[in-house]
Write a protein that holds these residues in place. Structure first.
Motif, PDB file in Angstrom:
ATOM      1  N   ASP A  33       0.518 -12.538   9.189  1.00  0.00           N
ATOM      2  CA  ASP A  33       0.712 -11.669   8.024  1.00  0.00           C
ATOM      3  C   ASP A  33       2.134 -11.116   7.990  1.00  0.00           C
ATOM      4  N   GLN A  34       2.686 -10.774   9.167  1.00  0.00           N
ATOM      5  CA  GLN A  34       4.065 -10.311   9.213  1.00  0.00           C
ATOM      6  C   GLN A  34       5.029 -11.421   8.782  1.00  0.00           C
ATOM      7  N   ARG A  77       2.012  -6.152  -3.276  1.00  0.00           N
ATOM      8  CA  ARG A  77       1.219  -5.532  -2.222  1.00  0.00           C
ATOM      9  C   ARG A  77       0.928  -4.078  -2.576  1.00  0.00           C
ATOM     10  N   ASP A  78      -0.203  -3.582  -2.077  1.00  0.00           N
ATOM     11  CA  ASP A  78      -0.510  -2.172  -2.219  1.00  0.00           C
ATOM     12  C   ASP A  78       0.533  -1.368  -1.438  1.00  0.00           C
ATOM     13  N   ALA A 117       6.879  -3.240  -2.864  1.00  0.00           N
ATOM     14  CA  ALA A 117       5.458  -3.419  -3.171  1.00  0.00           C
ATOM     15  C   ALA A 117       5.285  -4.233  -4.446  1.00  0.00           C
ATOM     16  N   ALA A 172       2.320   0.709   5.932  1.00  0.00           N
ATOM     17  CA  ALA A 172       1.778   0.613   7.289  1.00  0.00           C
ATOM     18  C   ALA A 172       2.256  -0.657   7.980  1.00  0.00           C
ATOM     19  N   ALA A 173       2.279  -1.772   7.231  1.00  0.00           N
ATOM     20  CA  ALA A 173       2.723  -3.049   7.802  1.00  0.00           C
ATOM     21  C   ALA A 173       4.202  -3.000   8.167  1.00  0.00           C
ATOM     22  N   ASP A 178       0.602   1.578   0.029  1.00  0.00           N
ATOM     23  CA  ASP A 178       0.163   2.208   1.275  1.00  0.00           C
ATOM     24  C   ASP A 178      -0.034   1.177   2.385  1.00  0.00           C
ATOM     25  N   GLU A 179      -0.644   0.052   2.047  1.00  0.00           N
ATOM     26  CA  GLU A 179      -0.847  -1.010   3.037  1.00  0.00           C
ATOM     27  C   GLU A 179       0.481  -1.606   3.469  1.00  0.00           C
ATOM     28  N   LEU A 180       1.390  -1.772   2.513  1.00  0.00           N
ATOM     29  CA  LEU A 180       2.701  -2.333   2.833  1.00  0.00           C
ATOM     30  C   LEU A 180       3.486  -1.375   3.727  1.00  0.00           C
ATOM     31  N   ASP A 230       6.043  -0.365   8.756  1.00  0.00           N
ATOM     32  CA  ASP A 230       6.268   0.594   9.833  1.00  0.00           C
ATOM     33  C   ASP A 230       5.966  -0.035  11.187  1.00  0.00           C
TER      34      ASP A 230
END
Length: 362
Positions: free
Chosen positions: A37-38, A61-62, A56, A68-69, A64-66, A71
């Motif tokens: 995924d990365q 991509r969402d 995003a 986290a990824a 918030d999910e992006l 980070d």
């Protein structure tokens, strides 16, 4: 499909200045460093640095999910983050070099993951050397095709009496305008240690490489580096000189980014220059050593300090192979009889390149 995403990631990374052939060892390194995924995020990452909201939208991509990824990727040295004057974070994908490769071992850890990463990097570097050997054997051609990314700075005390010394030739002047300093483990030396071939030089400081500015801030924040003061930086540099390490800095005018202190048993650049004489992976300084044979006592201290083996002791006489000298000045500093002096041989300026890493948005 998984193999395809790593090839796509490699192709995206090759849009930067430093490009690599995407053979199996390079793809294996990427597979070790990035999860699928990365890798998918990296392969689709637009050039330059961008706020989260723009990314995003670009990556569909969402947010918030992006966040986290990205980070998590930043913690692994796969994403670089810098903040603008308003405090907003901008995200970018680092290049192979200098960037993703160095991040993998510069923390100085010796856990299983870092050992595996070090071996993956070694396998990749061995592959790159094998792929490039025919070119490296023709240094006059290679030096035109592969411009030096680093250049040597001489030991400052050995050129201090030269009235023509320019700021870009002085270690102190190169870092004088900086406000952020980060000290890290040399990734070359750490990789060599973790793959069973530790550095041969004695009394090497623990952290010998320095980064500056926004890159330094990011490294300290993410735990890759230790924050140091300008005074501590200069103190460590003097310790590096005493150990015979070579000051190598980014080879362009403008903001400093990285200052390495290299040995020829671990440094990828210096090792290659010794293997393929005449190759200039690191640009030599504008100075070269001269030997006063009448003053020389034949003690050999200078030869012991020479990382490039440009000095040899024959029949109690020091012999210089000038074409191998990179002008670091360590030999002159080690001479107990003042038989050596650094003299100017060139007035060459570094590359005019005001934005060191446009891919990082710097």
């Amino acid at each position: 499909m998984t193999d395809d995403i790593y090839k796509q990631l490699g192709e995206r990374l090759n849009k930067n200045f430093m490009r690599l052939p995407l053979g199996e060892p390079v793809l294996a390194f990427l597979e070790k460093a990035f999860t699928p995924d990365q890798a998918k995020i990296g392969a689709a990452f637009p050039m330059g640095a961008h706020p989260l909201e723009d990314l995003a939208q670009a990556l569909n991509r969402d947010p918030d999910e992006l966040f986290a990824a990205l980070d998590a990727m930043a913690d692994e040295g796969l994403i670089f983050i810098h903040r603008d004057e308003a405090g907003q974070s901008h995200y970018s994908l680092p290049p192979f070099f200098p960037g993703i490769v160095e991040f993998q071992t510069m923390r100085g850890a010796e856990n299983q993951r870092e050992k595996e990463m070090a071996m993956a990097v070694k396998n990749m570097m061995d592959y790159l050397d094998e792929v490039g050997k025919d070119l490296f054997k023709k240094p006059e051609v290679a030096n035109k095709v592969l411009p030096a990314a680093l250049r040597t700075l001489p030991v400052e005390t050995q050129i201090s009496t030269d009235p023509t010394v320019m700021p870009f030739e002085q270690v102190s002047a190169m870092i004088d305008g900086e406000t952020s300093f980060a000290a890290v483990f040399c990734h070359c030396r750490q990789q060599a240690k973790l793959t069973g071939n530790p550095c041969k030089i004695e009394n090497v400081p623990e952290r010998t490489c320095f980064y500056f500015g926004a890159v330094a801030d990011f490294m300290v924040e993410r735990g890759f580096a230790r924050s140091v003061s300008k005074e501590e930086c200069l103190k460590i540099l003097r310790q590096c000189e005493a150990a015979g390490l070579v000051h190598n800095i980014n080879n362009y005018l403008g903001r400093s980014l990285v200052l390495c202190n290299c040995c020829s048993c671990c440094c990828d650049f210096l090792v290659r220059m010794k293997k393929y004489r005449g190759l200039q992976s690191v640009a030599r300084s504008n100075f070269v050593v001269r030997v006063d044979q009448e003053q020389c006592t034949g003690c050999g201290a200078c030869a012991d300090q020479c990382q490039m083996e440009a000095l040899t002791l024959k029949d109690d006489t020091i012999v210089l192979e000038e074409s191998w000298c990179i002008g670091c000045g360590n030999c002159a500093g080690a001479c107990p009889s003042d038989a050596m002096a650094m003299v100017r041989h060139s007035t060459a300026k570094p590359i005019e390149f005001n934005f060191p890493f446009p891919g990082l948005g710097l």
